[in-house]
Motif scaffolding. Structure first.
Motif, PDB file in Angstrom:
ATOM      1  N   VAL A 105       0.857  -1.181   0.000  1.00 49.81           N
ATOM      2  CA  VAL A 105       0.000   0.000   0.000  1.00 49.81           C
ATOM      3  C   VAL A 105       0.896   1.235   0.000  1.00 49.81           C
ATOM      4  O   VAL A 105       1.841   1.343   0.766  1.00 49.81           O
ATOM      5  N   GLY A 106       0.623   2.165  -0.898  1.00 47.50           N
ATOM      6  CA  GLY A 106       1.565   3.259  -1.110  1.00 47.50           C
ATOM      7  C   GLY A 106       0.987   4.630  -0.860  1.00 47.50           C
ATOM      8  O   GLY A 106       0.645   5.337  -1.809  1.00 47.50           O
ATOM      9  N   ASN A 107       0.841   5.039   0.386  1.00 52.58           N
ATOM     10  CA  ASN A 107       0.324   6.382   0.642  1.00 52.58           C
ATOM     11  C   ASN A 107       1.259   7.195   1.541  1.00 52.58           C
ATOM     12  O   ASN A 107       0.827   8.048   2.288  1.00 52.58           O
ATOM     13  N   ASP A 108       2.544   6.906   1.436  1.00 53.57           N
ATOM     14  CA  ASP A 108       3.516   7.610   2.260  1.00 53.57           C
ATOM     15  C   ASP A 108       4.865   7.576   1.540  1.00 53.57           C
ATOM     16  O   ASP A 108       5.242   6.559   0.973  1.00 53.57           O
ATOM     17  N   PRO A 109       5.614   8.692   1.549  1.00 50.62           N
ATOM     18  CA  PRO A 109       6.924   8.696   0.869  1.00 50.62           C
ATOM     19  C   PRO A 109       7.859   7.597   1.339  1.00 50.62           C
ATOM     20  O   PRO A 109       8.622   7.041   0.545  1.00 50.62           O
ATOM     21  N   ALA A 110       7.817   7.255   2.622  1.00 47.64           N
ATOM     22  CA  ALA A 110       8.713   6.219   3.137  1.00 47.64           C
ATOM     23  C   ALA A 110       8.390   4.863   2.540  1.00 47.64           C
ATOM     24  O   ALA A 110       9.299   4.082   2.208  1.00 47.64           O
ATOM     25  N   SER A 159      -5.038  10.526   9.372  1.00 46.66           N
ATOM     26  CA  SER A 159      -3.698  11.098   9.448  1.00 46.66           C
ATOM     27  C   SER A 159      -3.525  11.990   8.233  1.00 46.66           C
ATOM     28  O   SER A 159      -4.293  11.901   7.270  1.00 46.66           O
ATOM     29  N   TYR A 160      -2.526  12.839   8.269  1.00 44.98           N
ATOM     30  CA  TYR A 160      -2.300  13.740   7.149  1.00 44.98           C
ATOM     31  C   TYR A 160      -1.446  13.040   6.092  1.00 44.98           C
ATOM     32  O   TYR A 160      -0.265  13.321   5.915  1.00 44.98           O
ATOM     33  N   ASN A 161      -2.051  12.086   5.390  1.00 47.30           N
ATOM     34  CA  ASN A 161      -1.366  11.371   4.322  1.00 47.30           C
ATOM     35  C   ASN A 161      -1.901  11.833   2.975  1.00 47.30           C
ATOM     36  O   ASN A 161      -2.919  12.539   2.890  1.00 47.30           O
ATOM     37  N   THR A 162      -1.234  11.419   1.909  1.00 46.61           N
ATOM     38  CA  THR A 162      -1.581  11.896   0.571  1.00 46.61           C
ATOM     39  C   THR A 162      -3.029  11.607   0.214  1.00 46.61           C
ATOM     40  O   THR A 162      -3.751  12.490  -0.275  1.00 46.61           O
ATOM     41  N   ALA A 163      -3.492  10.377   0.460  1.00 44.83           N
ATOM     42  CA  ALA A 163      -4.838   9.988   0.058  1.00 44.83           C
ATOM     43  C   ALA A 163      -5.894  10.821   0.777  1.00 44.83           C
ATOM     44  O   ALA A 163      -6.818  11.363   0.155  1.00 44.83           O
ATOM     45  N   GLU A 164      -5.769  10.926   2.105  1.00 47.49           N
ATOM     46  CA  GLU A 164      -6.781  11.652   2.872  1.00 47.49           C
ATOM     47  C   GLU A 164      -6.692  13.160   2.628  1.00 47.49           C
ATOM     48  O   GLU A 164      -7.729  13.851   2.573  1.00 47.49           O
ATOM     49  N   ASN A 165      -5.492  13.681   2.483  1.00 45.33           N
ATOM     50  CA  ASN A 165      -5.348  15.106   2.170  1.00 45.33           C
ATOM     51  C   ASN A 165      -6.032  15.446   0.851  1.00 45.33           C
ATOM     52  O   ASN A 165      -6.756  16.453   0.738  1.00 45.33           O
ATOM     53  N   ASP A 166      -5.802  14.611  -0.167  1.00 44.68           N
ATOM     54  CA  ASP A 166      -6.390  14.874  -1.482  1.00 44.68           C
ATOM     55  C   ASP A 166      -7.913  14.751  -1.446  1.00 44.68           C
ATOM     56  O   ASP A 166      -8.626  15.514  -2.109  1.00 44.68           O
ATOM     57  N   MET A 167      -8.417  13.795  -0.672  1.00 43.47           N
ATOM     58  CA  MET A 167      -9.871  13.628  -0.591  1.00 43.47           C
ATOM     59  C   MET A 167     -10.509  14.821   0.114  1.00 43.47           C
ATOM     60  O   MET A 167     -11.547  15.339  -0.325  1.00 43.47           O
ATOM     61  N   ALA A 168      -9.902  15.267   1.216  1.00 46.13           N
ATOM     62  CA  ALA A 168     -10.435  16.428   1.931  1.00 46.13           C
ATOM     63  C   ALA A 168     -10.394  17.673   1.054  1.00 46.13           C
ATOM     64  O   ALA A 168     -11.339  18.491   1.063  1.00 46.13           O
ATOM     65  N   ALA A 169      -9.322  17.828   0.286  1.00 44.62           N
ATOM     66  CA  ALA A 169      -9.208  18.992  -0.593  1.00 44.62           C
ATOM     67  C   ALA A 169     -10.271  18.961  -1.691  1.00 44.62           C
ATOM     68  O   ALA A 169     -10.879  19.994  -2.016  1.00 44.62           O
ATOM     69  N   ALA A 170     -10.509  17.792  -2.266  1.00 43.86           N
ATOM     70  CA  ALA A 170     -11.532  17.665  -3.313  1.00 43.86           C
ATOM     71  C   ALA A 170     -12.922  17.909  -2.745  1.00 43.86           C
ATOM     72  O   ALA A 170     -13.786  18.512  -3.409  1.00 43.86           O
ATOM     73  N   GLU A 216      -9.219  18.637  10.516  1.00 40.31           N
ATOM     74  CA  GLU A 216      -8.594  18.390  11.805  1.00 40.31           C
ATOM     75  C   GLU A 216      -8.134  16.927  11.847  1.00 40.31           C
ATOM     76  O   GLU A 216      -8.694  16.071  11.158  1.00 40.31           O
ATOM     77  N   LEU A 217      -7.124  16.655  12.663  1.00 40.87           N
ATOM     78  CA  LEU A 217      -6.618  15.296  12.773  1.00 40.87           C
ATOM     79  C   LEU A 217      -7.504  14.489  13.723  1.00 40.87           C
ATOM     80  O   LEU A 217      -7.685  14.856  14.885  1.00 40.87           O
ATOM     81  N   GLU A 218      -8.067  13.411  13.215  1.00 39.34           N
ATOM     82  CA  GLU A 218      -8.923  12.527  14.009  1.00 39.34           C
ATOM     83  C   GLU A 218      -8.115  11.420  14.676  1.00 39.34           C
ATOM     84  O   GLU A 218      -8.354  11.045  15.822  1.00 39.34           O
ATOM     85  N   GLY A 219      -7.169  10.851  13.928  1.00 39.75           N
ATOM     86  CA  GLY A 219      -6.397   9.734  14.436  1.00 39.75           C
ATOM     87  C   GLY A 219      -7.149   8.427  14.289  1.00 39.75           C
ATOM     88  O   GLY A 219      -8.263   8.383  13.766  1.00 39.75           O
ATOM     89  N   TYR A 220      -6.527   7.344  14.779  1.00 34.92           N
ATOM     90  CA  TYR A 220      -7.103   6.009  14.576  1.00 34.92           C
ATOM     91  C   TYR A 220      -7.522   5.333  15.886  1.00 34.92           C
ATOM     92  O   TYR A 220      -8.087   4.250  15.855  1.00 34.92           O
ATOM     93  N   GLU A 221      -7.250   5.966  17.019  1.00 38.63           N
ATOM     94  CA  GLU A 221      -7.640   5.375  18.298  1.00 38.63           C
ATOM     95  C   GLU A 221      -9.053   5.867  18.627  1.00 38.63           C
ATOM     96  O   GLU A 221      -9.277   7.071  18.762  1.00 38.63           O
ATOM     97  N   PRO A 222     -10.034   4.958  18.738  1.00 36.92           N
ATOM     98  CA  PRO A 222     -11.443   5.366  18.786  1.00 36.92           C
ATOM     99  C   PRO A 222     -11.803   6.359  19.891  1.00 36.92           C
ATOM    100  O   PRO A 222     -12.477   7.364  19.623  1.00 36.92           O
ATOM    101  N   SER A 223     -11.393   6.108  21.130  1.00 32.68           N
ATOM    102  CA  SER A 223     -11.802   6.998  22.214  1.00 32.68           C
ATOM    103  C   SER A 223     -11.178   8.384  22.067  1.00 32.68           C
ATOM    104  O   SER A 223     -11.838   9.408  22.306  1.00 32.68           O
TER     105      SER A 223
END
Length: 322
Positions: free
Chosen positions: A99-104, A169-180, A198-205
Motif C-alpha cells: 500500500v503506497g500512501n507515504d513517501p517512506a 492522518s495527514y497522508n496523501t490519500a486523505e489530504n487529497d480527498m479532503a481537498a476535493a 482536523e486530525l482525528e487519528g485512529y484510536e477510537p476513544s
C-alpha cells in the motif's frame, strides 16, 4: 517428475517429454507466492481489502501471505518493513503488493523493484513514473470520491450549513480527498462553509474526544465528513455525547458503519471499493508474476451509499467472513 521418472512409467521418449511439458505448464500459479504488505494490517478497513486479496489468490491458485504490524493503530512503516523483509527472506515471492500512501513506503517499493520484484500498489493511484519501479496501481480516484461525498452532503444539507472535516492522518490519500471535498462544496454549494481539516487519528476513544471538542468549539456545525474508516463511529459517538444532530458521511462499508447508517445515526459512506481493490491487486500481481503486461492505472468506482443502498455491502462482508 523427472524425465527418468517419466520413462520409468513406460512412456515413450516423446510421451515422456510431453508429460513433463504439460506438468510444467499446468497451474503455474500454484507454485508461486504473492506477498501483501500493509503497515496498518489489522484495521477493519484493511481486513476487507485483505479478504478480497486472499479470495482472489485462492481462485487464481496462488499462495499468499499478509504482513504488517498487527498491533498498529496508525500507519506503522518502521515496524512493518522488517516483517516484510523477513517474509521475503524465508519465502520466494513472485510479486509484492505494497500500500503506497507515504513517501517512506514509496522508497521501499522502489527498493523492492530494484531487487527484481514486480510491485503493485492499491488504494491510491500515484501518477505513472512518480514511484520508481512501481508496475501497477488500483483503487478509487481519490478526488472523485471526495467530490461525490461533497455532493451527497450538500444535497442532504439543502445547500446551507457548516461542515467539519477530519482525517485519520495527514497522508496523501486523505489530504487529497479532503481537498476535493472542500473544492467541490465551494463550487456547487457556496452557502456551505467547510472547516479546515482536523486530525482525528485512529484510536477510537481519542478520536471521539477530539470530535466532541470540535463540536463544543463550533456550535454552528451541522455536518461532518471523515476521510477515514472509523469516522462514522467517531462522529456518531460525538453527536450523541454532545446532544447534536449531524449529517455524517464517512468512509468504508465495515459492518459497524453499515449498522450506523441503517439505524439513522449516520447518513452515508463513500463506498470505497475495498474488497474489489484487494481482488484486483491479486489479479494484477498474478499477471505480472506470469510475465504478462498489465495497465499501470486500474481505477475503480467509489459511490456514496446511504440507507437504501446497504444490502449489497452486507452481502459482500458476509462473503469476506465479516
Amino acid at each position: 517428475m523427472s524425465y527418468k521418472a517419466a520413462r520409468s512409467t513406460g512412456l515413450t521418449f516423446g510421451a515422456a517429454i510431453a508429460a513433463l511439458l504439460a506438468l510444467s505448464q499446468a497451474s503455474p500459479a500454484a507454485e508461486k507466492n504473492l506477498l501483501w504488505v500493509n503497515p496498518l494490517r489489522d484495521h477493519p478497513v484493511c481486513k476487507i481489502m485483505q479478504a478480497g486479496f486472499l479470495d482472489k489468490c485462492k481462485e487464481l491458485g496462488y499462495a499468499c501471505e499478509i504482513v504488517g504490524n498487527p498491533s498498529a493503530t496508525s500507519f506503522d512503516i518502521p515496524a512493518s518493513i522488517p516483517l516484510a523483509d523477513a517474509a521475503l527472506a524465508r519465502t520466494q515471492f513472485a510479486a509484492v503488493a505494497v500500500v503506497g500512501n507515504d513517501p517512506a513506503i514509496n522508497t521501499y517499493i522502489s527498493r523492492l523493484a530494484r531487487d527484481g520484484y514486480p510491485v503493485v500498489t492499491w488504494h491510491i493511484l500515484p501518477p505513472e513514473g512518480s514511484v520508481p519501479g512501481l508496475k501497477a496501481a488500483t483503487g478509487e480516484v481519490i478526488p472523485e470520491a471526495g467530490a461525490n461525498a461533497a455532493i451527497a452532503m450538500g444535497d442532504k444539507l439543502g445547500g446551507k450549513g457548516v461542515v467539519a472535516v477530519t482525517e485519520g492522518s495527514y497522508n496523501t490519500a486523505e489530504n487529497d480527498m479532503a481537498a476535493a471535498f472542500k473544492k467541490t462544496m465551494a463550487e456547487k454549494y457556496p452557502d456551505i462553509r467547510v472547516l479546515d481539516p482536523e486530525l482525528e487519528g485512529y484510536e477510537p476513544s481519542a478520536a471521539q474526544a477530539k470530535a466532541v471538542a470540535l463540536l463544543q468549539g463550533h456550535a454552528d456545525v451541522t455536518g461532518a465528513f471523515s476521510t477515514t474508516g472509523n469516522g462514522l463511529q467517531t462522529w456518531s459517538g460525538a453527536a450523541r455525547a454532545a446532544g447534536r444532530k449531524l449529517v455524517i458521511i464517512g468512509m468504508d462499508y465495515t459492518r459497524q458503519n453499515l449498522d450506523l447508517i441503517k439505524s439513522g445515526e449516520a447518513y452515508g459512506i463513500v463506498a470505497q471499493p475495498l474488497y474489489e481493490e484487494g481482488a484486483k491487486v491479486a489479479e494484477l500481481s498474478a499477471a505480472l508474476a506470469e510475465g504478462k503486461a498489465v495497465d499501470y492505472l486500474n481505477p475503480l468506482p467509489a459511490k456514496v451509499a446511504t440507507a437504501a443502498d446497504l444490502e449489497p455491502y452486507y452481502a459482500m462482508l458476509k462473503s469476506a467472513g465479516q
